[in-house]
Write an enzyme that holds these catalytic residues in place. Sequence first.
Site, PDB file in Angstrom:
ATOM      1  N   ASP A 189      39.964   6.031  80.897  1.00  0.00           N
ATOM      2  CA  ASP A 189      41.254   5.792  81.557  1.00  0.00           C
ATOM      3  C   ASP A 189      41.230   4.567  82.458  1.00  0.00           C
ATOM      4  O   ASP A 189      41.960   4.491  83.444  1.00  0.00           O
ATOM      5  CB  ASP A 189      41.697   7.023  82.370  1.00  0.00           C
ATOM      6  N   LYS A 215      42.109   0.459  79.187  1.00  0.00           N
ATOM      7  CA  LYS A 215      41.679  -0.305  78.001  1.00  0.00           C
ATOM      8  C   LYS A 215      42.846  -0.608  77.067  1.00  0.00           C
ATOM      9  O   LYS A 215      42.927  -1.701  76.507  1.00  0.00           O
ATOM     10  CB  LYS A 215      40.613   0.481  77.215  1.00  0.00           C
ATOM     11  N   GLY A 219      43.506   8.719  75.099  1.00  0.00           N
ATOM     12  CA  GLY A 219      44.933   8.451  75.283  1.00  0.00           C
ATOM     13  C   GLY A 219      45.056   7.053  75.833  1.00  0.00           C
ATOM     14  O   GLY A 219      44.680   6.795  76.959  1.00  0.00           O
ATOM     15  N   HIS A 220      45.523   6.129  75.015  1.00  0.00           N
ATOM     16  CA  HIS A 220      45.662   4.744  75.459  1.00  0.00           C
ATOM     17  C   HIS A 220      47.152   4.453  75.655  1.00  0.00           C
ATOM     18  O   HIS A 220      47.930   4.517  74.715  1.00  0.00           O
ATOM     19  CB  HIS A 220      45.043   3.790  74.439  1.00  0.00           C
ATOM     20  N   GLN A 278      37.154   6.356  75.679  1.00  0.00           N
ATOM     21  CA  GLN A 278      36.455   6.989  76.797  1.00  0.00           C
ATOM     22  C   GLN A 278      35.772   5.903  77.645  1.00  0.00           C
ATOM     23  O   GLN A 278      36.292   4.808  77.740  1.00  0.00           O
ATOM     24  CB  GLN A 278      35.476   8.074  76.323  1.00  0.00           C
ATOM     25  N   GLY A 336      47.794  15.546  80.298  1.00  0.00           N
ATOM     26  CA  GLY A 336      48.690  15.660  81.451  1.00  0.00           C
ATOM     27  C   GLY A 336      47.994  16.129  82.723  1.00  0.00           C
ATOM     28  O   GLY A 336      48.632  16.300  83.755  1.00  0.00           O
ATOM     29  N   GLY A 381      49.672  -3.804  87.027  1.00  0.00           N
ATOM     30  CA  GLY A 381      50.765  -2.923  86.619  1.00  0.00           C
ATOM     31  C   GLY A 381      50.713  -2.702  85.121  1.00  0.00           C
ATOM     32  O   GLY A 381      49.879  -3.276  84.417  1.00  0.00           O
TER      33      GLY A 381
HETATM   34  P1  IMP Z   1      35.931  15.912  74.878  1.00  0.00           P
HETATM   35  O1  IMP Z   1      35.790  14.481  74.517  1.00  0.00           O
HETATM   36  O2  IMP Z   1      37.296  16.471  74.592  1.00  0.00           O
HETATM   37  O3  IMP Z   1      34.826  16.758  74.326  1.00  0.00           O
HETATM   38  O4  IMP Z   1      35.803  16.038  76.475  1.00  0.00           O
HETATM   39  C1  IMP Z   1      34.565  15.785  77.154  1.00  0.00           C
HETATM   40  C2  IMP Z   1      34.805  15.096  78.470  1.00  0.00           C
HETATM   41  O5  IMP Z   1      35.287  13.784  78.246  1.00  0.00           O
HETATM   42  C3  IMP Z   1      35.854  15.767  79.368  1.00  0.00           C
HETATM   43  O6  IMP Z   1      35.476  15.560  80.713  1.00  0.00           O
HETATM   44  C4  IMP Z   1      37.115  14.993  79.058  1.00  0.00           C
HETATM   45  O7  IMP Z   1      38.037  15.057  80.130  1.00  0.00           O
HETATM   46  C5  IMP Z   1      36.533  13.610  78.901  1.00  0.00           C
HETATM   47  N1  IMP Z   1      37.348  12.721  78.056  1.00  0.00           N
HETATM   48  C6  IMP Z   1      37.432  12.707  76.711  1.00  0.00           C
HETATM   49  N2  IMP Z   1      38.251  11.741  76.283  1.00  0.00           N
HETATM   50  C7  IMP Z   1      38.694  11.104  77.374  1.00  0.00           C
HETATM   51  C8  IMP Z   1      39.546   9.977  77.580  1.00  0.00           C
HETATM   52  O8  IMP Z   1      40.059   9.350  76.651  1.00  0.00           O
HETATM   53  N3  IMP Z   1      39.762   9.609  78.869  1.00  0.00           N
HETATM   54  C9  IMP Z   1      39.177  10.260  79.914  1.00  0.00           C
HETATM   55  N4  IMP Z   1      38.354  11.300  79.771  1.00  0.00           N
HETATM   56  C10 IMP Z   1      38.120  11.730  78.512  1.00  0.00           C
HETATM   57 MG    MG Z   2      43.135   7.487  78.628  1.00  0.00          MG
END
Ligand code: IMP
Ligand code: MG
Length: 422
Positions: free
Chosen positions: A11, A14, A38-39, A222, A299, A412
């Site tokens: 987050d 990117k 989530g981008h 990630q 969310g 922003g």
């Molecule tokens: P998983 O990837 O759903 O197995 O989640 C494992 C960990 O990675 C958790 O702490 C999620 O919140 C975190 N995580 C997975 N994808 C994202 C992302 O795109 N952004 C932020 N955290 C993520």
């Molecule tokens: Mg994200």
Amino acid sequence: MTVVLGLQWGDEGKGKILDVMAGEADWVFRAQGGNNAGHTVEIGGEKYVLHLVPSGILRSGVSCLIAGGAVVDPVSLVSEIQGLHDRGVRTRGRLHLAAQAHLVLPQHRAVDRGSEKKRGRGKIGTTGRGIGPAYADKAARVGLRAGELALPWPELSRRILERIRIHNHAARHLGWESIAPSADLREIQTASRFLRPYLCDGVALAHQAVHTGKNILIEGAQGTFLDIDHGTYPYVTSSHCTAGGACTGTGVPPTAIRRVVGVLKAYTTRVGSGPFVTEDGTLGHLLHGMGREFGSTTGRARRCGWFDAVLVRRAVRLNGVTELAMTNLDGLDGLEKIPVCVGYRWRGKILREPPVEASEWDWCRPVYRIFPGWCEPTTEARRWRDLPAKARAYLSALSRLVDAPLGILSVGAGREQTFRHG
Ligand code: IMP
Ligand code: MG
């Protein structure tokens, strides 16, 4: 070739940086992860949230590849593509899905939910998308790959059913939800028909783009401290979010990579459980009050804290970062004092490297250096010299602390709010 990846816990922004950089790109490859990502990209006030499709899809001249290192939930990918079509974004002939990518199937989501429940207070806080169990099947060599979506349906459904039966057998003993195959199979059959024209040999396609001198961006999902090897294990995701993963995930060799852009926030956030030395409830309260820092996939309110130079310096070295892309500077606009963590106090010592064991992190206390805030809005800045002097001093100090030059700044969500340093 340029790799763009996150230097914190995801987050970092990117999507927004990639969208701006994609203006000059021919190709964007997504190397790893799945629809856990989530981008968020905002164009002319329109907001797009992408999960698996590379952000480059929003630039009409750019082609996109979901590479073999990613995991693909076929049903969710189809709905993401249809959502783009509904908004006038064309994908046929522009979006390609590597046959090498592994599939995320309904049983993976059931195992994800079931094992989180079982962990109770020690839960990882996953996105519940079945990502970990899909990568586990890949490593156990029992996974199905996207290329198998092209099989005749009787054979593909036989392969899926075989795995669902094994799952349901284990589920009875482990207390997981079992899968009622019929509804799920129908959806997968529809998705497989829809996705067939997108399938390709991802490695051959990547090599062709490299050898014809195309301008390529590899999009990381990630962030560094969610990497299965280099993150705060076990509170990590199940793929390689670091620069090495860009190579294994796409089949592009390390020698082809010229530039590594490390995306990071001017502070720190994390979703899900796990260590977070600089976490600060007051900062979280402030940012959430501004309507910032809610997860774009689930969310959830993100945990918030101060900039952690110990972590980011490690990330810079791990990824061979050649320049920083610093985002969300405007989140700090109202603050009089801004702490930055420059070391961890741990059992009477000062650490400059993060500890290995997740449990040891509980004993770390941040050592802060305090910077004066600028107390004025930065969102109107369009050039480095438009920024308040104290904001420039803050950013330059961070760059020195983590040992990487500033390249891109963002104040922003809009495309026009991203500009180069200097
Ligand atoms: P998983 O990837 O759903 O197995 O989640 C494992 C960990 O990675 C958790 O702490 C999620 O919140 C975190 N995580 C997975 N994808 C994202 C992302 O795109 N952004 C932020 N955290 C993520
Ligand atoms: Mg994200």
